[in-house]
Design a protein around this motif. Structure first.
Motif, PDB file in Angstrom:
ATOM      1  N   GLU A   1       0.866  10.212   2.258  1.00  0.00           N
ATOM      2  CA  GLU A   1       1.490  11.379   1.639  1.00  0.00           C
ATOM      3  C   GLU A   1       1.645  11.179   0.141  1.00  0.00           C
ATOM      4  OE1 GLU A   1       5.140  12.453   3.529  1.00  0.00           O
ATOM      5  OE2 GLU A   1       4.229  12.469   5.510  1.00  0.00           O
ATOM      6  N   TYR A   2       2.046   9.983  -0.251  1.00  0.00           N
ATOM      7  CA  TYR A   2       2.211   9.666  -1.664  1.00  0.00           C
ATOM      8  C   TYR A   2       0.871   9.761  -2.385  1.00  0.00           C
ATOM      9  CZ  TYR A   2       3.274   7.083  -5.924  1.00  0.00           C
ATOM     10  OH  TYR A   2       3.418   6.711  -7.228  1.00  0.00           O
ATOM     11  N   GLN A   3      -0.165   9.248  -1.770  1.00  0.00           N
ATOM     12  CA  GLN A   3      -1.488   9.288  -2.390  1.00  0.00           C
ATOM     13  C   GLN A   3      -1.999  10.722  -2.526  1.00  0.00           C
ATOM     14  OE1 GLN A   3      -3.757   6.653   0.100  1.00  0.00           O
ATOM     15  NE2 GLN A   3      -3.125   4.826  -1.037  1.00  0.00           N
ATOM     16  N   ARG A   4      -1.730  11.555  -1.508  1.00  0.00           N
ATOM     17  CA  ARG A   4      -2.138  12.962  -1.592  1.00  0.00           C
ATOM     18  C   ARG A   4      -1.401  13.676  -2.710  1.00  0.00           C
ATOM     19  NH1 ARG A   4      -2.050  14.388   4.618  1.00  0.00           N
ATOM     20  NH2 ARG A   4      -0.186  13.243   4.237  1.00  0.00           N
ATOM     21  N   ALA A   5      -0.094  13.417  -2.817  1.00  0.00           N
ATOM     22  CA  ALA A   5       0.700  14.048  -3.865  1.00  0.00           C
ATOM     23  C   ALA A   5       0.213  13.600  -5.244  1.00  0.00           C
ATOM     24  CB  ALA A   5       2.180  13.697  -3.692  1.00  0.00           C
ATOM     25  N   GLU A   6      -0.079  12.325  -5.378  1.00  0.00           N
ATOM     26  CA  GLU A   6      -0.577  11.803  -6.647  1.00  0.00           C
ATOM     27  C   GLU A   6      -1.920  12.451  -7.008  1.00  0.00           C
ATOM     28  OE1 GLU A   6      -1.755   7.570  -6.956  1.00  0.00           O
ATOM     29  OE2 GLU A   6      -0.070   7.467  -8.359  1.00  0.00           O
ATOM     30  N   GLN A   7      -2.769  12.639  -6.029  1.00  0.00           N
ATOM     31  CA  GLN A   7      -4.064  13.272  -6.256  1.00  0.00           C
ATOM     32  C   GLN A   7      -3.882  14.731  -6.675  1.00  0.00           C
ATOM     33  OE1 GLN A   7      -6.602  13.361  -2.846  1.00  0.00           O
ATOM     34  NE2 GLN A   7      -8.435  13.793  -4.038  1.00  0.00           N
ATOM     35  N   MET A   8      -2.963  15.448  -6.037  1.00  0.00           N
ATOM     36  CA  MET A   8      -2.698  16.840  -6.396  1.00  0.00           C
ATOM     37  C   MET A   8      -2.189  16.947  -7.828  1.00  0.00           C
ATOM     38  SD  MET A   8      -1.005  18.272  -2.855  1.00  0.00           S
ATOM     39  CE  MET A   8      -0.255  19.657  -3.662  1.00  0.00           C
ATOM     40  N   ILE A   9      -1.314  16.035  -8.218  1.00  0.00           N
ATOM     41  CA  ILE A   9      -0.785  16.046  -9.585  1.00  0.00           C
ATOM     42  C   ILE A   9      -1.899  15.799 -10.587  1.00  0.00           C
ATOM     43  CG2 ILE A   9       0.711  14.801 -11.193  1.00  0.00           C
ATOM     44  CD1 ILE A   9       2.609  14.358  -8.771  1.00  0.00           C
ATOM     45  N   ARG A  10      -2.743  14.841 -10.310  1.00  0.00           N
ATOM     46  CA  ARG A  10      -3.863  14.548 -11.215  1.00  0.00           C
ATOM     47  C   ARG A  10      -4.801  15.741 -11.344  1.00  0.00           C
ATOM     48  NH1 ARG A  10      -5.166   8.407  -9.263  1.00  0.00           N
ATOM     49  NH2 ARG A  10      -3.406   7.443 -10.311  1.00  0.00           N
ATOM     50  N   GLN A  11      -5.075  16.424 -10.221  1.00  0.00           N
ATOM     51  CA  GLN A  11      -5.953  17.595 -10.268  1.00  0.00           C
ATOM     52  C   GLN A  11      -5.308  18.724 -11.067  1.00  0.00           C
ATOM     53  OE1 GLN A  11      -6.701  18.494  -6.162  1.00  0.00           O
ATOM     54  NE2 GLN A  11      -8.337  16.970  -5.962  1.00  0.00           N
TER      55      GLN A  11
ATOM     56  N   GLN B   1       0.837  -1.189   0.000  1.00  0.00           N
ATOM     57  CA  GLN B   1       0.000   0.000   0.000  1.00  0.00           C
ATOM     58  C   GLN B   1       0.885   1.256   0.000  1.00  0.00           C
ATOM     59  OE1 GLN B   1      -3.359  -0.027  -0.246  1.00  0.00           O
ATOM     60  NE2 GLN B   1      -3.131  -2.234  -0.478  1.00  0.00           N
ATOM     61  N   ALA B   2       0.513   2.235  -0.809  1.00  0.00           N
ATOM     62  CA  ALA B   2       1.252   3.491  -0.860  1.00  0.00           C
ATOM     63  C   ALA B   2       0.934   4.307   0.394  1.00  0.00           C
ATOM     64  CB  ALA B   2       0.870   4.266  -2.105  1.00  0.00           C
ATOM     65  N   SER B   3       1.902   5.128   0.802  1.00  0.00           N
ATOM     66  CA  SER B   3       1.683   5.944   1.994  1.00  0.00           C
ATOM     67  C   SER B   3       0.644   7.016   1.705  1.00  0.00           C
ATOM     68  CB  SER B   3       2.995   6.595   2.429  1.00  0.00           C
ATOM     69  OG  SER B   3       3.370   7.576   1.486  1.00  0.00           O
TER      70      SER B   3
END
Length: 63
Positions: free
Chosen positions: A15-25, A11-13
């Motif tokens: 913080e990593y998931q938040r960063a990935e979501q910000m990039i996608r947005q 499972q990704a951390s």
């Protein structure tokens, strides 16, 4: 239901998931107005003139 492959998947951390979501947005907000240009990272030096190459070879052979 979770498959065996998904169960063993790390499972990704958070913080990593938040960063990935910000990039996608950010990408979604770009629209057609923005574009990205990539520059080459390879910097080539201009080649030596033929007479200079010949002179260097001669000088290497004589020393």
């Amino acid at each position: 239901m979770i498959t065996p492959k998904e169960h063993d998947k790390p499972q990704a951390s958070a913080e990593y998931q938040r960063a990935e979501q910000m990039i996608r947005q950010s990408i979604a907000k770009m629209d057609n107005e923005a574009h990205i240009e990539y520059d080459s990272t390879i910097k080539r030096t201009p080649s030596m003139p033929k007479w200079r190459q010949w002179l260097n070879r001669v000088l290497r052979l004589t020393t």
